[in-house]
Design an enzyme around this catalytic site. Sequence first.
Site, PDB file in Angstrom:
ATOM      1  N   HIS A  39      45.927  27.811  30.701  1.00  0.00           N
ATOM      2  CA  HIS A  39      46.381  27.628  29.321  1.00  0.00           C
ATOM      3  C   HIS A  39      45.338  26.898  28.496  1.00  0.00           C
ATOM      4  CE1 HIS A  39      50.976  28.323  29.803  1.00  0.00           C
ATOM      5  NE2 HIS A  39      50.370  29.379  29.321  1.00  0.00           N
ATOM      6  N   ARG A  41      54.388  41.885  31.332  1.00  0.00           N
ATOM      7  CA  ARG A  41      54.568  41.571  32.753  1.00  0.00           C
ATOM      8  C   ARG A  41      56.002  41.096  32.979  1.00  0.00           C
ATOM      9  NH1 ARG A  41      49.890  39.047  30.813  1.00  0.00           N
ATOM     10  NH2 ARG A  41      47.913  39.812  31.653  1.00  0.00           N
ATOM     11  N   ASN A  68      41.707  45.627  36.916  1.00  0.00           N
ATOM     12  CA  ASN A  68      41.470  44.531  37.856  1.00  0.00           C
ATOM     13  C   ASN A  68      41.732  44.967  39.292  1.00  0.00           C
ATOM     14  OD1 ASN A  68      41.186  43.236  35.425  1.00  0.00           O
ATOM     15  ND2 ASN A  68      43.013  41.984  35.625  1.00  0.00           N
ATOM     16  N   ASP A  69      42.936  45.500  39.539  1.00  0.00           N
ATOM     17  CA  ASP A  69      43.273  45.949  40.892  1.00  0.00           C
ATOM     18  C   ASP A  69      42.485  47.192  41.279  1.00  0.00           C
ATOM     19  OD1 ASP A  69      44.965  44.014  41.841  1.00  0.00           O
ATOM     20  OD2 ASP A  69      46.796  44.973  41.111  1.00  0.00           O
ATOM     21  N   ARG A 113      38.411  39.367  44.389  1.00  0.00           N
ATOM     22  CA  ARG A 113      37.582  38.548  43.498  1.00  0.00           C
ATOM     23  C   ARG A 113      37.998  37.089  43.503  1.00  0.00           C
ATOM     24  NH1 ARG A 113      39.371  39.726  37.291  1.00  0.00           N
ATOM     25  NH2 ARG A 113      41.599  39.622  37.573  1.00  0.00           N
ATOM     26  N   CYS A 139      44.646  48.631  30.540  1.00  0.00           N
ATOM     27  CA  CYS A 139      45.243  47.330  30.242  1.00  0.00           C
ATOM     28  C   CYS A 139      44.663  46.206  31.096  1.00  0.00           C
ATOM     29  CB  CYS A 139      46.766  47.383  30.413  1.00  0.00           C
ATOM     30  SG  CYS A 139      47.308  47.776  32.092  1.00  0.00           S
TER      31      CYS A 139
END
Length: 755
Positions: A360, A466, A627-628, A638, A675
Amino acid sequence: MLSQLRDIVEQVGNAKNLTDAMDILVKQTKLTMQVDCCSIYITDDVNSQLNLIASEGLASEVVGLSHLKFGEGIIGLIHAKEEPLNIAKISEHPNYKYLPTSGEEFFNSLLGTPIIHRRKIIGVLAVQQKTPRLFSELEESFLVTLAMHLASVLLQPFSLDAKKLNQPSASIHLQGSPASGGIAIADAYVVRPVLTLAEVNVEQSHSPSKDLLLFEMIVTKCADEFSNLALTLKEKVSKDAFSLFNIYSHILKDKTFLNAIREQINEMHLSAASAIKVVAESYIKQFDAMSDPYLKERSSDIRDVAQRLLYHLTQQVDDDLNLPDKLILVAKEVTLSMLASIPSEKLQGIVSVQGGVSSHVAILARALGIPAVMGVEFSLDNIHQKSLIIDGFAGLAILLPEPALVIHYESVLAEENALKKLVDSDQREKAVTTDGHPIAILLNTGLNANQHTTISGHFEGIGLYRSELPFMLTDSFPTEQEQFQAYQLLLDQYADIPVTMRTLDIGGDKQLSYFPILEDNPFLGWRGIRLTLDHPEIFLVQIRSMLKAGIKHQNLRIMLPMITSIEEVDEAKRLITQAWNEIKFELGYSPEAFPMPAIGVMIEVPAAIFMIPALAETIDFVSIGSNDLIQYLLAVDRNNSRVASLFDSYHPAVLQALKIIIDNCHRYDLEVSICGELAGDAIGALILLGLGYNKLSMNSYNIGRIKYLINALPRFELEECVEQALQAKNGKDIRTIFTDYLEQKGLGGFIRAGK
């Protein structure tokens, strides 16, 4: 020698600072191997040289002042060849180079080995003997093994030597992760928490009722404090800042979290401080185990809230803060409460030993335009009020910069400010390339979806919501009504744009405390759609909640994660249709009044790439989870520090996979977006545009910069760059193609410091 080797490594690791560590290393190695000299040289990439930083045997006056250029001398040869050298008489070797006044002429034989950490040579360790001889295999094995163990030990965060810090022109370069772009020049202001969770001893309560009352009082006090801090920050900087404190309010009102602490006090008879520690650390452990950066960083929120509770519990009083006019906030883990307590006009930058780009603090820093570097491995001792420069683009912190460096970065900072003004002035424009190609910019969001209201109008839809996050903040699966209320709030907020909700994606790194999954290899196991199809009762409740929430505005789109087969899609669609028919019957809607929402899948597993022709017959859209997908394509986690450097978003295989996806989606008239983080990366976005992608979904802090780039460039030139990139053999060459292009266009400031 094994026990002696362990002793040396342990002593080096326990040293207070790097200077002491190196002195211990050379003294103990010389003693153990019974040699006449032991020296260590450390790689200096900035000056392309090897610096002699410690020696037991060479003249003390040359230590810290002598160096060898890369490839120079026998030490340089060891560094260049990346392998040990065993030489009986060094003066006869063609690479021999004498270090003046070092006393090296008295030594004949030499055994040296590189110190390598994750393919990077960080130095050379060498021993020497006066007697001409070849060292034995046992001696060579000992030195090589010692160097292997030392590689990771030497990179730990030692305290910086106070003597070195007091020398002029020290210029200590410290590498971290680039969390928020920009340049900051000011003195370091080190902040340490008064009491940490680790410092709390678990103790029994002498009076549980008194501890419980005390706990209730400090929860109220802490909630009020965070509200006041948020309001203060809102007034001083940006409306975006206020919403980031919602998670703190949520934690302090969360019944599961608070009841768990109350239970520890009432039933386990722990003191209030002990109960806070036990419960908070269990939450932190759960989030720390996750590989998703966004979710992993939520542990820092729990820790910050818990430490503020402890702070008020111990009735500590803040010292009067005598802050300098300009400062760079430095802490082991910078938190939102630290950030909010410093006036914005004084705060120039952030350096945090812990934390990552999804924390954050990092999100807030990007939203507020504050340069930040996270994960800088160094000790906080001796650096308070020392001069500091941070380069948020490169993830670099420079302690005690030389005057020439200060002048350089002051010039770069002026250019950076000019570039920021350009981006801000263009932020509300639609994204259209200069040759007329419109690009849809979408937003990725999760728990704090309401934080993005101030940038509404900057994006054309929610590309990824999400949905698993609300599941992670309860002690049981949320009811249909609870889910409906959460989804309705989101769909109401973005009533005029499409909202793509990803169905529950747990398993792997995303665990639920009330539904533990234990597997040997969780990332290749029971996760995503595999889990929810095995538990249709969970899937159907969520789908019913989504469908009901979507009735009012009809802006819902449903996306299925971790798809690897057509059978999974068919079964999911069957259950979605079942839920749709149930609701239609229950509420008496006609198909026209209650149409089936668009259904899509995520392309995360490489197998899905080759299923696009079949998928196009049964779904409405696909969205690439870069990412995946990259992680699975390259077989690289990673978040595993040993192999993280192999995670390359510009790897040739990644480009080829993205090309196959876009070509097949065009061929079969299937809507496609991306995304993952690649869409919000400057070079990644240009690659995607050059490949033909027209929908990019990203986090809010990237939207302004990516839009500016799109509005400044023609697509046909990006297509030409991609043609070159598709012929490249490695990610470095691909990156160079686009960095050179941006520099030629005068837009290099989007990938480095400066305008």
